[in-house]
Design a protein around this motif. Structure first.
Motif, PDB file in Angstrom:
ATOM      1  N   GLY A 229       0.787  -1.270   0.097  1.00 35.93           N
ATOM      2  CA  GLY A 229      -0.065  -0.072   0.025  1.00 35.93           C
ATOM      3  C   GLY A 229       0.656   1.448   0.060  1.00 35.93           C
ATOM      4  O   GLY A 229       0.459   2.300   0.626  1.00 35.93           O
ATOM      5  N   GLY A 230       1.989   1.133  -0.495  1.00 37.79           N
ATOM      6  CA  GLY A 230       2.986   2.255  -0.437  1.00 37.79           C
ATOM      7  C   GLY A 230       2.809   3.277  -1.701  1.00 37.79           C
ATOM      8  O   GLY A 230       1.954   3.194  -2.642  1.00 37.79           O
ATOM      9  N   LEU A 231       3.525   4.448  -1.544  1.00 33.97           N
ATOM     10  CA  LEU A 231       3.687   5.357  -2.668  1.00 33.97           C
ATOM     11  C   LEU A 231       4.241   5.087  -3.929  1.00 33.97           C
ATOM     12  O   LEU A 231       5.087   4.288  -3.929  1.00 33.97           O
ATOM     13  N   GLY A 232       3.834   5.473  -4.861  1.00 33.01           N
ATOM     14  CA  GLY A 232       4.578   5.662  -6.223  1.00 33.01           C
ATOM     15  C   GLY A 232       5.835   6.403  -6.240  1.00 33.01           C
ATOM     16  O   GLY A 232       5.930   7.418  -5.363  1.00 33.01           O
ATOM     17  N   TYR A 233       6.585   6.134  -7.261  1.00 35.50           N
ATOM     18  CA  TYR A 233       7.731   6.968  -7.585  1.00 35.50           C
ATOM     19  C   TYR A 233       7.413   8.305  -7.493  1.00 35.50           C
ATOM     20  O   TYR A 233       8.020   9.581  -6.836  1.00 35.50           O
ATOM     21  N   TYR A 234       6.800   8.776  -8.685  1.00 36.37           N
ATOM     22  CA  TYR A 234       6.502  10.096  -8.634  1.00 36.37           C
ATOM     23  C   TYR A 234       5.902  10.843  -7.628  1.00 36.37           C
ATOM     24  O   TYR A 234       6.090  12.017  -7.396  1.00 36.37           O
TER      25      TYR A 234
END
Length: 283
Positions: A229-234
């Protein structure tokens, strides 16, 4: 000695007058699940040779990047922290930006305290992380990677946390008692948020601490404590870039890479480091 972005730097861009000073810290002492962070700095530096000079329209290397010798990580953790604090304090005192490569997240205490000592002014930490790292101690160690932000809060450092999705009641209580600003992963990801305004009274001087487990494990599995459930790179880098607008970046670290043999994750981390340098230059 290995040099960050060695393949791209000119002789004038790699000397000690450089704006950015890379400090490799191969620290692995309190990891609580997967291991391998001691190999992180070397893997990041090696992968950096495959980067392009330009990132997001900027060339951070044009301001110069000097790579210091790796920090000696032997001895008791307080000694290691003081050793690192002396390094970052010296870099900031000379008007430059320390870029610390981890290594486990506990190193941020030494890195941030050195910056704070050099500046003698209030600073705030913008943290990308799957975890709040606000435990009073973990497995009996107050210098644990899970306690680093608690230590900084005790020193009066303001915190802004983005991407957290694993924390305990003690950490939730710490957020309240220490006035921690936060936007957790579920709100950010489900809401597709790329920009979040910091509080008006958040310090103008900002240190960025980027734990690669803040990214979703599908993008960054090479870390000791991956959480879904983590963040995307951008999304992650743009949250930092927005937080820095109108403020001054005074230092940064990128931590918790545990290389697993897949160069993609090493390259991703190196790209994050370089993009954050660009954000510091543009802020």
């Amino acid at each position: 000695m290995s040099v960050f972005l060695d393949s791209e730097l000119t002789s004038d861009e790699r000397n000690e007058d450089a704006r950015f000073h890379v400090i490799p810290v191969p620290l692995e002492r309190t990891v609580s699940y997967g291991s391998g962070t001691a190999k992180g700095p070397a893997a990041i530096i090696e992968a950096s040779n495959e980067l392009e000079r330009t990132t997001n329209g900027h060339e951070p290397c044009a301001a110069g990047i000097f790579t210091q010798a790796p920090l000696d990580c032997t001895g008791d953790l307080p000694e290691v922290m003081e050793r690192l604090a002396a390094r970052t304090e010296r870099v900031v005192a000379e008007g430059r930006i320390p870029v610390t490569l981890g290594g486990e997240h506990s190193l941020s205490f030494g890195a941030v305290m050195g910056v704070a000592r050099a500046l003698g002014q209030p600073i705030g930490v913008v943290q990308i992380d799957a975890h709040a790292d606000l435990r009073v101690a973990y497995q009996g160690n107050k210098h644990s990677h899970a306690s680093v932000m608690h230590l900084l809060s005790e020193e009066g450092i303001r915190l802004a946390q983005f991407g957290v999705r694993a924390l305990c009641q003690q950490e939730m209580d710490s957020r309240d008692s220490n006035g921690v600003f936060y936007k957790d992963a579920e709100e950010l990801v489900v809401g597709n948020l790329y920009e979040v305004d910091l509080l008006d009274d958040f310090p103008e001087l900002v240190y960025v601490s980027f734990d690669v487990d803040g990214l979703d494990p599908s993008l960054m599995p090479a870390t000791g404590t991956p959480v879904p459930g983590g963040l995307g790179y951008y999304q992650a880098v743009r949250l930092v870039e927005h937080a820095l607008k109108g403020r001054t970046c005074v230092g940064l670290d990128v931590v918790e890479l545990a290389p697993d043999g897949n160069a993609a994750w090493d390259f991703t981390t190196a790209q994050i480091v370089y993009r954050l340098m660009a954000a510091c230059n543009a802020a």
